[in-house]
Design an enzyme around this catalytic site. Structure first.
Site, PDB file in Angstrom:
ATOM      1  N   GLU A  64     -11.655 -31.055  63.088  1.00 23.52           N
ATOM      2  CA  GLU A  64     -12.242 -32.136  63.897  1.00 23.52           C
ATOM      3  C   GLU A  64     -13.520 -32.686  63.259  1.00 23.52           C
ATOM      4  O   GLU A  64     -14.094 -32.074  62.349  1.00 23.52           O
ATOM      5  CB  GLU A  64     -12.544 -31.643  65.316  1.00 23.52           C
ATOM      6  CG  GLU A  64     -13.575 -30.539  65.381  1.00 23.52           C
ATOM      7  CD  GLU A  64     -14.272 -30.448  66.741  1.00 23.52           C
ATOM      8  OE1 GLU A  64     -14.851 -31.463  67.179  1.00 23.52           O
ATOM      9  OE2 GLU A  64     -14.258 -29.362  67.333  1.00 23.52           O
ATOM     10  N   LYS A  78     -18.173 -21.290  74.701  1.00 29.41           N
ATOM     11  CA  LYS A  78     -19.559 -20.902  74.962  1.00 29.41           C
ATOM     12  C   LYS A  78     -19.783 -20.787  76.457  1.00 29.41           C
ATOM     13  O   LYS A  78     -19.194 -21.534  77.231  1.00 29.41           O
ATOM     14  CB  LYS A  78     -20.503 -21.991  74.465  1.00 29.41           C
ATOM     15  CG  LYS A  78     -20.500 -22.182  72.988  1.00 29.41           C
ATOM     16  CD  LYS A  78     -21.691 -23.040  72.592  1.00 29.41           C
ATOM     17  CE  LYS A  78     -21.799 -23.150  71.093  1.00 29.41           C
ATOM     18  NZ  LYS A  78     -21.011 -24.246  70.545  1.00 29.41           N
TER      19      LYS A  78
HETATM   20  N1  PSU Z   1     -18.175 -26.914  72.012  1.00 33.37           N
HETATM   21  C1  PSU Z   1     -18.748 -26.339  70.956  1.00 33.37           C
HETATM   22  N2  PSU Z   1     -18.915 -27.071  69.821  1.00 33.37           N
HETATM   23  C2  PSU Z   1     -18.516 -28.384  69.743  1.00 33.37           C
HETATM   24  C3  PSU Z   1     -17.885 -28.968  70.871  1.00 33.37           C
HETATM   25  C4  PSU Z   1     -17.743 -28.196  71.977  1.00 33.37           C
HETATM   26  O1  PSU Z   1     -19.097 -25.185  71.012  1.00 33.37           O
HETATM   27  O2  PSU Z   1     -18.705 -29.035  68.703  1.00 33.37           O
HETATM   28  C5  PSU Z   1     -17.386 -30.386  70.795  1.00 33.37           C
HETATM   29  C6  PSU Z   1     -15.887 -30.408  70.445  1.00 33.37           C
HETATM   30  O3  PSU Z   1     -15.626 -31.578  69.695  1.00 33.37           O
HETATM   31  C7  PSU Z   1     -15.232 -30.507  71.802  1.00 33.37           C
HETATM   32  C8  PSU Z   1     -16.212 -31.406  72.513  1.00 33.37           C
HETATM   33  O4  PSU Z   1     -13.929 -31.045  71.781  1.00 33.37           O
HETATM   34  O5  PSU Z   1     -17.492 -31.003  72.079  1.00 33.37           O
HETATM   35  C9  PSU Z   1     -16.080 -31.291  74.025  1.00 33.37           C
HETATM   36  O6  PSU Z   1     -16.880 -32.272  74.619  1.00 33.37           O
HETATM   37  P1  PSU Z   1     -16.797 -32.469  76.208  1.00 33.37           P
HETATM   38  O7  PSU Z   1     -17.327 -31.212  76.792  1.00 33.37           O
HETATM   39  O8  PSU Z   1     -17.658 -33.659  76.473  1.00 33.37           O
HETATM   40  O9  PSU Z   1     -15.343 -32.677  76.532  1.00 33.37           O
END
Ligand code: PSU
Ligand code: MN
Length: 306
Positions: free
Chosen positions: A27, A162
């Site tokens: 990603e 996390k």
């Molecule tokens: N959690 C992490 N590292 C990240 C992300 C999430 O520990 O880099 C990033 C990933 O790209 C994930 C996105 O798909 O954040 C999720 O964002 P949201 O919670 O806004 O859906």
């Protein structure tokens, strides 16, 4: 391969997919929003190298100038890393407008799965996924990543989630949507910076060929949807749970106090945790991504034999 008129697959990735060779998707939100420059670019390039060393072709995914891209050049990775949070964080709801406008977008787990699937790629390695946020019973902040895992047939290899998230509710959501949660060599859901969370996974699997087989059978059964493989951070890089959990709690408090919401929440929390821990969390973050890339590549090699 369901080739789409908006999709550009790099020649190397296209050739590998066509020949049934192992390919691993990566990603780009982790590059633009997940880590600071220049460590983000160094990590992204190193991850590609690790995937090659383990016998697979890397396909970093992003939206550049309105084109969905599977397989980026080093210059494109450098560009995304330098632009950082200026690049739109692109989830499913953002894809159409960004493409229509010819804009750039950093792909989250959700959009990386979508584009990987369009390009015929079945495995994707990352750090952590989005999930059900703490307090979601009021805010309804649930990552689109979970919905995508429910529908799109891509295996996602991560280091768990996390505890900026409510891990218990995240597992409930995945259960409801029929997403298998696998622990690689563990019965416990890893919590990204630490190997344990106190929550159990659905199944423990100990070898890449068994991961590949389970995913293959899931698709052959016609069940569709993804599979979540959670791979604990190597012991030597794991963090002291007391230190990291305090940093996470403080970051969550700060987000609440500052009224952070929507797509800003996750990037805000990640940046804040890094600031509070003085960069120790960044080292752990980088190492667990390397570890996931190795496992994803080995699993892709096994999957290509089935
Ligand atoms: N959690 C992490 N590292 C990240 C992300 C999430 O520990 O880099 C990033 C990933 O790209 C994930 C996105 O798909 O954040 C999720 O964002 P949201 O919670 O806004 O859906
Ligand atoms: Mn959200």
């Amino acid at each position: 391969m369901n080739l789409n008129k908006y999709l550009d697959v790099s020649p190397e990735v296209a050739e590998a997919v066509k020949a049934g060779k192992p390919v691993v998707a990566l990603e780009s939100t982790i590059i633009s929003h997940g880590m600071p420059y220049p460590q983000n670019v160094e990590t992204a390039l190193k991850v590609e190298e690790i995937i090659r060393q383990n016998g697979a072709v890397p396909a970093t995914i992003a939206i550049i100038g309105g084109r969905l891209k599977a397989g980026l050049s080093h210059e494109e990775i450098e560009y995304l890393g330098k632009e950082g949070v200026k690049v739109n964080k692109a989830s499913r709801r953002d894809l159409a407008v960004l493409v229509a406008r010819g804009a750039d977008g950093a792909t989250t787990v959700t959009t990386t799965m979508i584009i990987a699937h369009m390009a015929g790629i079945r495995i994707f390695a990352t750090g952590g996924i989005g999930g059900v946020h703490r307090g979601a019973e009021i805010t309804m902040d649930i990552s689109a990543d979970l919905e995508e895992l429910a529908h799109t047939p891509v295996m996602v290899v991560c280091a768990g989630a996390k505890s900026i998230l409510d891990l218990g509710l995240t597992l409930e959501y995945l259960e409801t949507h029929g997403v298998p949660v696998i622990g690689y060599g563990t019965e416990e859901l890893p919590a990204f910076y630490t190997r344990s969370s106190g929550f159990g996974v659905d199944y423990r699997i100990d070898a890449p060929d068994e991961l590949a087989k389970a995913f293959h059978v899931q698709q052959e059964l016609g069940l569709g949807g993804g599979m979540l493989v959670t791979n604990p951070i190597p012991q030597e890089y794991s963090m002291d749970p007391a230190v990291i959990n305090k940093a996470i709690d403080d970051a969550v408090e700060a987000a609440k106090a500052q009224g952070i919401h929507g797509k800003e929440t996750t990037p805000f929390l990640l940046a804040r945790i890094k600031d509070i821990t003085g960069g120790d969390s960044l080292d752990s973050n980088i190492q667990l991504v390397f570890n996931n890339a190795r496992l994803a590549a080995k699993t892709a090699v096994e999957l290509s034999k089935l």
